[in-house]
Design an enzyme around this catalytic site. Structure first.
Site, short mmCIF file in Angstrom:
data_model
loop_
_atom_site.label_atom_id
_atom_site.label_comp_id
_atom_site.label_asym_id
_atom_site.label_seq_id
_atom_site.Cartn_x
_atom_site.Cartn_y
_atom_site.Cartn_z
N GLU A 1 -4.30 -10.58 0.20
CA GLU A 1 -5.09 -10.49 1.42
C GLU A 1 -6.53 -10.82 1.06
O GLU A 1 -7.06 -10.34 0.06
CB GLU A 1 -5.04 -9.09 2.04
CG GLU A 1 -3.65 -8.70 2.53
CD GLU A 1 -3.58 -7.30 3.13
OE1 GLU A 1 -4.60 -6.80 3.63
OE2 GLU A 1 -2.48 -6.72 3.08
N GLU B 1 0.80 -1.22 0.00
CA GLU B 1 0.00 0.00 0.00
C GLU B 1 0.83 1.28 0.00
O GLU B 1 0.82 2.06 0.95
CB GLU B 1 -0.98 -0.03 1.19
CG GLU B 1 -1.96 -1.17 1.03
CD GLU B 1 -3.01 -1.26 2.11
OE1 GLU B 1 -2.66 -1.10 3.28
OE2 GLU B 1 -4.18 -1.51 1.78
C1 GAL Z 1 -5.03 -4.01 4.15
C2 GAL Z 1 -3.64 -3.78 4.62
C3 GAL Z 1 -3.33 -4.50 5.90
C4 GAL Z 1 -4.44 -4.30 6.88
C5 GAL Z 1 -5.71 -4.78 6.29
C6 GAL Z 1 -6.89 -4.55 7.20
O1 GAL Z 1 -5.44 -2.97 3.35
O2 GAL Z 1 -2.71 -4.17 3.66
O3 GAL Z 1 -2.14 -3.99 6.41
O4 GAL Z 1 -4.54 -2.94 7.17
O5 GAL Z 1 -6.00 -4.06 5.14
O6 GAL Z 1 -6.77 -5.14 8.41
#
Ligand code: GAL
Length: 971
Positions: A484, A414
């Protein structure tokens, strides 16, 4: 204006070039961990640097343990941890930082061991310091550095003396480097990884690089170990290799994979006599046919995102904790880790090599907070910062290049887009063409080998899986991963099984990494585990820091149990005949590399949830991807009951490095004889008294129709069974503002579902039944649920409640739950025994791991201790449940159809109001919810909400429960 070193964009000065980490060498070393003198100042310049001079009297200072974070030591005397997600906790004016800049001066005086060699060089190595340090030895300034989770070394040979060496380290919490480390976690300053003094003999290998590739076509591995000193020999006795530095050898080997982490022990011997052990894992990573292949085979990531975290020590995690994480991962079928969002402690990667995990090694880089200003002044898009970015890339790659487990380098997380990232990718490719490059934040995928996304909904993933996505031509050819998904905040994540089905159906989808491994709840003196805001932060993001598959103490949450089942590498299915009795089971090998010979299969035949016969099941070894129909034995002839099922298990046949023989890897259940319908209790005639109506074993209030007692069980005030649609919203119900899906947790509350009233319309005796009609509805709304409770009983002590619900008004929101709730005195509610899904919690889209069986648990242990309390603890598909007290007295409930069973020693309202587990205090009543249906869980605390099929629409429904008292008059 010239900026001080901690605000300069420069990565630092004075360090020696980065090199690979290794656990041991024959050269002398001295650990400088332990107790250091410590002084905390409120600003960077509050104190001069005289403390670094030999002879400085630090006797008035406190002490601190290195490795460690100062805010987690000293019982609050050293400031506090602070949590923000995207926001920088200081004004955004790069590279400047606030004047209030907690600064920790660390002092360590050490003697050299008698055996310390007089010749050669020595280096002081820091494995991790947050966020910026300046270092002196014996009064001489060595330099300064930034890059918190990266190693930094200084040459110190000429400065060392036999006794009383003074190592002084000034650490600033904030620096220009903080702008590059905005990683959604606690801000935790300090020297949090090891410090050591390492001897480098004359002629030592400054660095070495192990190239160990594998050619799957001929089964040959090629080893070539480069050392920076040419005068070195490399041996791998098991392969009969004794090579010069840089000399290649090609020999038959067993390849390294995450499933078969075969390592060969080797040793580098330099002319100077230093020996460095290394381990070679032969494997080749390639982007081929649009897929990530290892040793010629596409891999499927069953991954997690791992931050380094310990509830007491923060990011100062010991070897035991690392090993524990990895054993837990392996035991839960996890095969991949993304080291979000920085390189982990280097020993972690040794363990990944050894135990077998695919790794995306991510650079220590995130600049997310610039998003609020449209990424203006983003360091990755400003060439003045490029040296700092390259420094980070280089420190990561050089440190970790010898690990077979690392398949991909990730540029960071990010950061938006910018030339700095491109420069990093170029440098990395040039230095290490043997691996692939990952970065999620640039939709063009210009610098990457994989199309990676976070939290897209299922339908979009499917579109991508079918190569029907739009976007840049390059991207449309790339393999796809979810770096993620499945946001494990609070109860959930839901929908994992639905993602997994897509991954397994489309080659292009190479799996994903659940967010995230562990809740970052820090030990708190009042709250058990604390989250954002609990330590007095003026700006924070609450419990968004608790979004892991493990609770902070590393107990697996139901989310991890679910994930284990969803990603099991062997599929065990029915024969597709639906409910009709099965006589074969379909077994599919979902491994990428191994056959099934390492697993032992068993069957068990279960009648009403109890195993009546078991035996081994012979399953062919099956190559990866193959399936077979396997014949089940004839069901035991004498087994009687109302329902029967087969459970087939795949367990480890032998001990492995990560679990003992017998460890359960995968399982499946098949219906053998479907459940028989439970008849309602009928036949007993209601008898009306002046104030009461007696019906079989039950007594009701004649005026209100409320149940007063069932046999010996007195129903507490407000505890009579009645309709309930409210649940304490989960983090996923409440949702995230940036998600497009409707945020039902908020809408439910807005609609008043947490404060519905029950209007009594009629209490009547009708054809042997007591019928109570009511309308359940919130104030200020025309929405309502017309509800009929129909009570019947028989003469043997059974009481049936049939509930009919008819929605009224224009319901545009789903219901949280639909069922009844009642209370019983806690003397009858200590233990729950049930036949249904278990042993753990389940909801409509988190129920893969619920296994049909007979289970028992103390009511207290039915609760799932989410760090922020919320709806939890339902058990799925329950046929019957019993609640009993210490003397066996209690209540039995049978549902028609099956129901969701929840019991707790506080009300939903108390659960909803609680901020921490410590707010929940058991009362005298056990509150029981029997739900006909529940709304799904989804992943909306960061990702998409529940899929449409898991929505609980307000619609006409009928369901029933039959109760009987157990114990004195019971059955
Ligand atoms: C993503 C980010 C993580 C964490 C997650 C939400 O956008 O890469 O670091 O913030 O969201 O828990």
């Amino acid at each position: 204006m010239s900026l001080p070193y901690f605000e300069s964009v420069s990565p630092g000065s004075g360090t020696v070039p980065p090199r690979s980490w290794y656990a041991t060498s024959s050269a002398a070393s001295l650990s400088l961990n332990g107790s250091w003198r410590f002084r905390l100042s409120p600003t960077a310049e509050a104190e001069d640097d005289s403390f670094a001079r030999p002879g400085y009297d630090a006797s008035g200072w406190g002490e601190i343990t290195v490795p460690g974070h100062w805010v987690l030591q000293g019982d609050g005397a050293h400031g506090s941890p602070a949590y923000t997600n995207v926001n920088y906790p200081f004004p955004v004016d790069p590279p400047r930082v606030p004047t209030e800049n907690p600064t920790g001066d660390h002092l360590r005086v050490f003697d050299l061991p008698d055996t310390w060699p007089a010749d050669g060089e020595s280096v002081i190595r820091f494995e991790g310091v947050e966020s910026c340090a300046k270092v002196w030895l014996n009064g001489t300034e060595l330099g300064d550095f930034k890059g918190s989770r990266l190693p930094h070394e200084f040459s110190v040979g000429g400065l060392l003396q036999e006794h009383d060496n003074v190592l002084a380290v000034r650490v600033h919490q904030w620096s220009s480097g903080s702008y590059l480390e905005d990683q959604d976690q606690w801000w935790l300053p300090g020297i949090f990884r090891e410090v050591s003094l390492l001897h480098r003999p004359d002629g030592a290998a400054a660095d070495f690089r192990v190239h160990a590739s594998y050619d799957h076509r001929d089964g040959l591995g090629t080893l070539r170990v480069e050392t920076t000193t040419p005068a070195a020999r490399v041996s791998v006795p098991e392969l009969g290799l004794d090579l010069a530095s840089g000399e290649p050898a090609t020999v038959p080997v067993q390849p390294w994979t995450a499933e078969t982490p075969r390592l060969y022990d080797g040793e580098i011997r330099t002319a100077a006599g230093e020996t460095i052990p290394f381990r070679a894992g032969f494997r080749t990573v390639a982007l081929e046919d649009g897929l990530i292949k290892v040793n010629g085979t596409p891999v499927l990531f069953r991954g997690v995102n791992r931050h380094e975290f310990h509830p007491e020590h923060g990011r100062a995690v010991g070897l035991d904790t690392m090993r524990r994480d990895l054993l837990l991962m392996k035991r839960h079928n996890v095969n991949a880790v993304r080291t979000s969002h920085y390189p982990p402690h280097p020993a972690f990667l040794d363990l990944c090599d050894e135990l077998g995990l695919w790794v995306i090694d991510e650079c220590d880089l995130e600049t997310h907070g610039f998003v609020f200003d449209d990424w203006r002044r983003n360091p990755v898009d400003d060439e003045r910062w490029t040296p700092a970015l390259l420094d980070r890339a280089r420190r990561m790659v050089e440190r970790d290049k010898n690990h077979p487990s690392v398949l991909l380098w990730s540029l960071g997380n990010e950061c938006g887009t910018g030339a700095g990232l491109t420069a990093m990718a170029r440098w990395i490719r040039d230095r290490d063409p043997s691996r692939l490059v990952h970065y999620e934040g640039d939709p063009s995928c210009a610098d990457t080998d994989v199309y990676s996304r976070m939290y897209p909904p299922h339908d979009e993933v499917e579109t991508i899986g079918r190569y029907e996505d739009e976007g840049p031509a390059k991207r449309r050819q790339l393999p796809f991963i979810l770096c993620e998904y499945g946001h494990a905040m609070g109860n959930g994540p839901g929908g994992l099984a639905d993602y997994q089905r897509l991954f397994e159906a489309h080659d292009r989808l190479q799996g994903g990494f659940v967010w995230e491994w562990i809740d970052h709840g820090l030990n708190h003196p009042g709250y058990g585990f604390g989250y954002g805001g609990d330590f007095g932060e003026e700006l924070h993001d609450g419990n968004f820091v608790c979004d892991g598959l493990l609770f902070p103490d590393r107990t697996p949450s139901p989310g991890l149990v679910e994930y284990k089942k969803v990603i099991e590498p062997v599929r065990i299915h029915g024969d597709g005949n639906g409910d009709s009795s099965a006589d074969t089971v379909r077994v599919t090998n979902g491994h990428d590399f191994t056959d099934l010979t390492h697993l032992a299969f068993t069957w068990s035949y279960e009648v009403d949830g109890e195993s009546v016969a078991t035996g081994p099941l012979t399953v062919p070894p099956l190559a990866p991807g193959q399936s077979a129909e396997v014949k089940l034995p004839a069901p035991p002839a004498d087994a009687r009951g109302s329902e029967a099922a087969w459970t087939v298990r795949a367990e480890l046949a032998e001990d492995t490095a990560w679990a003992p023989a017998g460890h359960l890897v995968a399982w499946g259940q098949l219906t053998a004889a479907p459940r028989a319908v439970t008849a309602a209790a009928t036949g007993a005639a209601p008898v009306r008294d002046r104030d009461t109506i007696t019906l079989g074993p039950a007594v009701f209030d004649a005026r209100t129709g409320a149940l007063r007692s069932l046999g010996p069980i007195q129903v507490p005030a407000d505890g009579e069974p009645r309709l309930d649609v409210w649940r304490a919203p989960t983090d996923n119900d409440d949702g995230a503002p940036w998600q497009p899906d409707a945020r039902y947790g908020l809408l439910w509350r807005e609609a008043g579902l947490h404060r519905v009233r029950h209007r009594r319309d009629q209490v009547a005796l009708d054809d042997g039944a007591l019928v109570v009609r009511s309308r359940v509805a919130p104030a200020a709304s025309q929405l309502g649920l017309a509800t009929e409770y129909r009570w019947t009983a028989d003469d043997s002590g059974r009481l049936t409640l049939s509930v009919t619900v008819t929605p009224e008004g224009d319901w545009r929101i789903p219901l949280p739950r639909l069922g009844i709730r009642f209370g019983i005195p806690s003397t009858y509610g200590e233990t729950a025994t049930w036949f249904g899904g278990g042993p753990g919690e389940a909801y409509p889209d988190t129920r893969a791991a619920a296994r049909l069986g007979r289970w028992q648990s103390p009511v207290d242990a039915l609760q799932t201790p989410y760090v922020r309390p919320q709806e939890n603890g339902a058990r799925a598909d329950v046929r019957w449940a019993e609640l009993t007290g210490p003397d066996g007295g209690g209540l039995r409930i049978t549902g028609e159809p099956e129901f969701w069973f929840t019991a707790r020693r506080w009300t939903t309202e108390q659960l909803d109001a609680a901020g921490h587990g410590t707010d929940l205090v058991p009362g005298d009543t056990v509150w029981v919810n029997l739900d006909h249906a529940q709304h799904g869980i989804g992943s909306q605390s960061c990702g998409p909400g529940p899929l449409p099929q898991y929505r609980l629409e307000a619609a006409p429904a009928t369901f029933s429960f039959t109760f009987s008292a157990l114990g004195r008059i019971g059955h």
